[in-house]
Write a protein that holds these residues in place. Sequence first.
Motif, PDB file in Angstrom:
ATOM      1  N   GLU A 188       0.828  -1.202   0.000  1.00 13.61           N
ATOM      2  CA  GLU A 188       0.000   0.000   0.000  1.00 13.61           C
ATOM      3  C   GLU A 188       0.866   1.258   0.000  1.00 13.61           C
ATOM      4  OE1 GLU A 188      -2.900  -0.234  -0.748  1.00 13.61           O
ATOM      5  OE2 GLU A 188      -3.639  -2.171  -0.049  1.00 13.61           O
ATOM      6  N   GLU A 273      -7.940  -2.532  -7.130  1.00 15.52           N
ATOM      7  CA  GLU A 273      -7.896  -2.709  -5.683  1.00 15.52           C
ATOM      8  C   GLU A 273      -6.962  -3.854  -5.315  1.00 15.52           C
ATOM      9  OE1 GLU A 273     -11.848  -3.393  -4.372  1.00 15.52           O
ATOM     10  OE2 GLU A 273     -12.604  -1.427  -4.982  1.00 15.52           O
ATOM     11  N   THR A 274      -6.474  -3.812  -4.098  1.00 15.46           N
ATOM     12  CA  THR A 274      -5.615  -4.875  -3.584  1.00 15.46           C
ATOM     13  C   THR A 274      -6.488  -6.032  -3.098  1.00 15.46           C
ATOM     14  OG1 THR A 274      -3.998  -3.230  -2.863  1.00 15.46           O
ATOM     15  CG2 THR A 274      -3.793  -5.442  -1.946  1.00 15.46           C
TER      16      THR A 274
END
Length: 499
Positions: A188, A273-274
């Motif tokens: 992140e 998105e992760t």
Amino acid sequence: MTQSVTLGVDIGTSSSKGVLVGANGAILATAVRAHEVSRPRAGWVEMDGRIWWEEFVAITRELLAAVPDAVAAAVGVSGMGPCVLLADENDEPVRAAILYGVDTRAGAQITEMSAELGDEEIARVGGSLLTSQAAGAKIAWVAEEEPEAWARAVRLFMPASWLARKLTGAYVLDHQSASQTTPLYDIEGEAWHNPWWQRFAAPIEQPTLGWAGDIAGHVTAEASALTGLVEGTPVIIGTIDAWTEAVSAGAHEVGDLMLMYGTTMFMVFTGAETLRTPSMWTTAGAFAGTRNLAGGLSTSGALTSWLKGLTGTDYPELLADAAASGPGARGLLMLPYFAGERTPIQDPDARGVIAGLTLDHGRGDLYRATLEATALGVRHNVETMRAAGADIRRIVAVGGGTQGQLWLQVVSDVTGLVQEVPQITIGASFGAAFLAASALAERDGATPPVITDWNPVAQRITPNPELAALYDELYDRYLRLYAGTRDVVHELAADQRGA
């Protein structure tokens, strides 16, 4: 009169490939250098990293000689990964490079690091749990098992970053590759995770991070003399071959899933998105603002090559025999775990299993079962990705295996997926050349190239709905066969290590 071109070179598992590409995406020349990996012990897969540069030099000179009026305006680099090539202060390798997830030596380090750091925290920071794909665990292996080599280690390279270093002197690594050095990268924060770097890799200088298509630097006078490239030519940072191959086919947009048919089978889903799931690899994307969920079979083309050598038959004969065998391989079912397995079972001690053999079966049945086994492995990965939240909207097939129509059709039939196959399947070297052309255009304020102009879709492979029920049943048996044989197979794997 000279023509401006871009050069792309990819260092693969079984060969290095290079391509010269014209301004409109036309391939002007290609070159290949075959090589072999070393397997000094069970579970170890290595390669002398010096070969990567030697082959780059040879390929570049061959390509430039093949097109005498060509001047490479930019250079793209790519390579297999994640690999661990540790070098000393003079950039001399301290040992052979340890290759990606097919090398399973770091099992003890994975166990120790997971216990110390905690799986939940490892996944939070890096996106993925520690598996045989985690380069960070292999760095820890060198530190623990080879202290003499570790004492000399100063820098960390992968094939693309090694070429960038040799060409430009820059010590860089792209975010995508860095995100596979688990647990050393913060996905992140898009930065090295300093606490764990200091814990497990303190003597190693941290490479500067960038994105795959960023310019790493420019060709030095020394590199120019060796390669024939013009001094000052820009060189991109590059990335791991599967991601560069996705670029080559235009399979790097949000919602795309790339299937790479090669020595191994690799799958990359691109999202915004992760997504995290214990059995797959969560990574940074090749470009800012993207994330990937990736997976890979440890064997695919390697398995078909093994059977070809075992039978002494060429591929056209085997394919004809496999087509005659028909769907279901006349009651044969194979687990393709001949080199352990990566995703989604993450089992380095898995082994190949062939169930249902009778004296009536022949090589065509075995080859058909081999193709179906890899397709069942792809289905297992795709279903795991979807369960993790992957919104797969488009599937693009790339790699050398796409030249076999039967294999493509079997994968579509088994998975129920439509596959798009691009016109050019030369692979990651072409994607590297495209990234180099894009970087050059951005630097000069020019209109960047469009990959669908360079490489349009050539065909669509659609599944046969009449085979859906057959392959649904075979997939269920495939899952149960692994579960039912796992304990015995693990005992056999232990015996193999002892031998």
